[in-house]
Design a protein around this motif. Structure first.
Motif, short mmCIF file in Angstrom:
data_model
loop_
_atom_site.label_atom_id
_atom_site.label_comp_id
_atom_site.label_asym_id
_atom_site.label_seq_id
_atom_site.Cartn_x
_atom_site.Cartn_y
_atom_site.Cartn_z
N ILE A 115 -26.92 -17.73 48.84
CA ILE A 115 -28.19 -18.42 48.56
C ILE A 115 -28.80 -17.71 47.35
O ILE A 115 -29.01 -16.49 47.42
CB ILE A 115 -29.16 -18.34 49.77
CG1 ILE A 115 -28.53 -18.98 51.01
CG2 ILE A 115 -30.50 -19.00 49.43
CD1 ILE A 115 -29.42 -19.01 52.26
N SER A 134 -40.21 -13.04 49.57
CA SER A 134 -39.25 -13.63 48.63
C SER A 134 -38.11 -14.32 49.38
O SER A 134 -37.91 -14.08 50.59
CB SER A 134 -38.73 -12.47 47.77
OG SER A 134 -37.51 -12.75 47.16
N ASP A 171 -43.75 -7.40 54.33
CA ASP A 171 -42.84 -7.06 53.23
C ASP A 171 -43.29 -5.73 52.62
O ASP A 171 -44.45 -5.34 52.72
CB ASP A 171 -42.86 -8.16 52.15
CG ASP A 171 -41.59 -8.18 51.31
OD1 ASP A 171 -40.81 -9.16 51.43
OD2 ASP A 171 -41.36 -7.23 50.53
N MET A 172 -42.33 -5.07 52.01
CA MET A 172 -42.61 -3.79 51.36
C MET A 172 -43.35 -4.00 50.04
O MET A 172 -44.14 -3.18 49.60
CB MET A 172 -41.26 -3.15 51.04
CG MET A 172 -41.23 -1.67 51.10
SD MET A 172 -39.53 -1.12 51.05
CE MET A 172 -39.13 -1.35 49.35
N THR A 183 -31.47 -11.77 60.43
CA THR A 183 -30.61 -12.27 59.36
C THR A 183 -29.40 -11.34 59.22
O THR A 183 -29.54 -10.18 58.85
CB THR A 183 -31.37 -12.35 58.02
OG1 THR A 183 -32.48 -13.24 58.19
CG2 THR A 183 -30.48 -12.92 56.93
N ILE A 229 -35.19 -16.03 51.38
CA ILE A 229 -35.01 -16.67 52.69
C ILE A 229 -36.24 -16.46 53.58
O ILE A 229 -36.73 -17.39 54.22
CB ILE A 229 -33.73 -16.11 53.39
CG1 ILE A 229 -32.50 -16.40 52.53
CG2 ILE A 229 -33.58 -16.68 54.79
CD1 ILE A 229 -31.22 -15.71 52.99
N THR A 250 -45.29 -3.46 54.77
CA THR A 250 -44.44 -2.78 55.76
C THR A 250 -43.14 -2.31 55.13
O THR A 250 -42.51 -3.07 54.40
CB THR A 250 -43.98 -3.79 56.86
OG1 THR A 250 -45.07 -4.61 57.22
CG2 THR A 250 -43.40 -3.09 58.07
N ASP A 251 -42.76 -1.10 55.47
CA ASP A 251 -41.40 -0.68 55.16
C ASP A 251 -40.67 -0.64 56.50
O ASP A 251 -40.87 0.27 57.30
CB ASP A 251 -41.40 0.71 54.50
CG ASP A 251 -39.99 1.24 54.27
OD1 ASP A 251 -39.02 0.54 54.65
OD2 ASP A 251 -39.86 2.36 53.74
N VAL A 252 -39.84 -1.65 56.75
CA VAL A 252 -39.21 -1.75 58.08
C VAL A 252 -38.28 -0.58 58.38
O VAL A 252 -37.97 -0.30 59.54
CB VAL A 252 -38.46 -3.09 58.30
CG1 VAL A 252 -39.40 -4.27 58.31
CG2 VAL A 252 -37.34 -3.28 57.28
N TYR A 254 -23.30 -2.70 53.63
CA TYR A 254 -23.93 -4.01 53.89
C TYR A 254 -23.08 -4.76 54.93
O TYR A 254 -23.61 -5.29 55.91
CB TYR A 254 -23.99 -4.79 52.57
CG TYR A 254 -24.70 -6.11 52.64
CD1 TYR A 254 -26.07 -6.18 52.50
CD2 TYR A 254 -23.99 -7.30 52.82
CE1 TYR A 254 -26.74 -7.41 52.54
CE2 TYR A 254 -24.64 -8.52 52.86
CZ TYR A 254 -26.01 -8.57 52.71
OH TYR A 254 -26.67 -9.79 52.76
N LYS A 301 -24.31 -5.80 58.71
CA LYS A 301 -24.39 -7.21 59.10
C LYS A 301 -23.49 -7.51 60.31
O LYS A 301 -23.81 -8.37 61.12
CB LYS A 301 -24.07 -8.12 57.91
CG LYS A 301 -25.05 -7.97 56.73
CD LYS A 301 -26.49 -8.31 57.12
CE LYS A 301 -27.43 -8.34 55.93
NZ LYS A 301 -28.82 -8.64 56.30
N LEU A 315 -32.10 -11.09 45.77
CA LEU A 315 -31.12 -10.11 46.25
C LEU A 315 -29.86 -10.11 45.37
O LEU A 315 -29.19 -9.09 45.22
CB LEU A 315 -30.73 -10.46 47.70
CG LEU A 315 -29.78 -9.51 48.43
CD1 LEU A 315 -30.51 -8.22 48.79
CD2 LEU A 315 -29.25 -10.15 49.71
N ASN A 332 -35.71 -10.18 58.95
CA ASN A 332 -34.93 -10.75 57.84
C ASN A 332 -34.76 -9.81 56.65
O ASN A 332 -33.84 -9.98 55.86
CB ASN A 332 -35.64 -12.05 57.42
CG ASN A 332 -35.20 -12.55 56.08
OD1 ASN A 332 -34.13 -13.12 55.94
ND2 ASN A 332 -36.02 -12.31 55.05
N THR A 376 -31.13 -15.87 45.41
CA THR A 376 -32.44 -15.22 45.64
C THR A 376 -32.49 -13.95 44.78
O THR A 376 -31.52 -13.61 44.09
CB THR A 376 -32.61 -14.79 47.11
OG1 THR A 376 -31.65 -13.75 47.38
CG2 THR A 376 -32.44 -15.92 48.08
N PRO A 415 -25.99 -16.31 56.44
CA PRO A 415 -25.93 -17.17 55.25
C PRO A 415 -24.77 -16.84 54.33
O PRO A 415 -24.39 -15.66 54.18
CB PRO A 415 -27.26 -16.87 54.53
CG PRO A 415 -28.11 -16.11 55.49
CD PRO A 415 -27.16 -15.41 56.43
N ALA A 416 -24.23 -17.89 53.68
CA ALA A 416 -23.30 -17.69 52.56
C ALA A 416 -24.17 -17.40 51.34
O ALA A 416 -25.24 -16.80 51.48
CB ALA A 416 -22.45 -18.93 52.39
#
Ligand SMILES: NC(=O)c1ccc[n+]([C@@H]2O[C@H](COP(=O)([O-])OP(=O)(O)OC[C@H]3O[C@@H](n4cnc5c(N)ncnc54)[C@H](O)[C@@H]3O)[C@@H](O)[C@H]2O)c1
Length: 288
Positions: free
Chosen positions: A200, A13, A34-35, A152, A15, A56-58, A167, A171, A204, A85, A202, A197-198
């Motif tokens: 975007i 999904s 991706d999960m 990211t 980015i 994958t669950d990172v 968060y 970051k 999220l 990301n 999505t 990123p500012a």
């Protein structure tokens, strides 16, 4: 000649999907990690041949390590690029006040805060870099030992979000990791950079935000692609923290030195640190 191989986490999904699509269009064999099985497999199917989905669950080390192993083998024992990301917002609010029964366990100890955000957004990125380095060093492609790693971060990694303190912390961590490890890995041909990123639009972003957000403060996905192209087109670019806002990318520098002493510690004393830590690291080697 075999094609270069890229892994993008959180590529089901937003980015990640945009970057995976771009890398694929440039000729990369692309792993969508991706999960979410539904969106991840749909993303891989939409790209067609030379793309695959690996669930994958990172935040689970074994799951991420297995994904890297599978990706490396699928790519013909080759790995060239990784975009770490995947990211989530705060799962439990630091400011929350719970009633006594919910707040403490049977021993009367305060239950821990849910820090899943730190695992996904920061710890998984560090483990991702650890895994990337392992496979790049063993890669059989023409670029053996050379690779590009992108993480990211966020504008929250440069400024802050009071609504999401974990968060923000995670970051900032990604920015620190990029600046510290980027110049070191570059010596062996692995570059490490991050994007900040500012806003975007999505999945999220909470739907309530998407409904009211002014159009002029939107950053398009194409700006993220622009930053990735900058990393791809310059093999010497490493340790860079790139802010994405609207159509522009900004290479952000570290804060200024407070005084000459701090400058000396951060620059000239590095040789002393290297020497001192060589012994410390030698002693710790392999102790996990
Ligand atoms: N959208 C923005 O405005 C914005 C701004 C700054 C930074 N970011 C960052 O960009 C990255 C991508 O976010 P997005 O906006 O595309 O969001 P998104 O929700 O569209 O995509 C995130 C993807 O990550 C996946 N994911 C979540 N947890 C995972 C895990 N444990 N293992 C594997 N996959 C997992 C999700 O399934 C999803 O497909 C995140 O790191 C986010 O923090 C986004």
């Amino acid at each position: 000649m075999s094609k270069p191989v890229a892994i993008v986490t959180g590529a089901g999904s937003g980015i990640g999907l945009a970057i995976a699509t771009h890398l694929h269009s440039l000729g990369y064999r692309t792993v969508i990690a991706d999960m979410n099985a539904e969106s991840g497999s749909a993303a891989a199917a939409s790209l067609g041949p030379d793309a695959t989905f690996i669930q994958t669950d990172v935040s689970n080390y074994r799951s991420q390590a297995l994904m890297f192993k599978k990706a490396f083998e699928w790519g013909g024992n080759r790995l060239d690029f990784c975009h770490a990301n995947a990211g989530i917002d705060d799962r439990q609010l630091l400011y929350e006040d719970l009633a006594e029964e919910a707040a403490v366990d049977e021993e009367g100890l305060v239950k821990p805060l849910n820090t899943k955000t730190m695992s996904v957004n920061l710890e998984a990125v560090i483990q991702g870099l650890w895994l990337f380095k392992y496979y790049v060093r063993r890669s059989e492609g023409p670029g053996r030992g050379k690779g590009k790693f992108v993480a990211t971060s966020s504008s929250a990694g440069l400024y802050y979000m009071t609504t999401n303190p974990q968060y923000t912390a995670s970051k900032y961590g990604v920015v620190g990791l990029t600046r510290a490890a980027g110049p070191v890995f570059a010596k062996e041909g692995i570059t490490v950079n991050c994007i900040c990123p500012a806003f975007i639009p999505t999945n999220l972003c909470p739907p309530e935000m998407l409904e009211v957000w002014p159009k002029e403060h939107i950053t398009p996905l194409s700006t993220a692609v622009k930053a990735i192209d900058a990393f791809l087109n310059d093999d010497s670019m490493t340790g860079q923290v790139v802010e994405l806002s609207q159509e522009n990318i900004y290479f952000r520098q570290m804060v200024d030195w407070a005084n000459e002493s701090q400058k000396w510690i951060g620059t000239e004393s590095l040789a002393i640190w290297d020497k001192a830590y060589a012994k410390v690291h030698e002693k710790k080697k392999g102790t996990n």
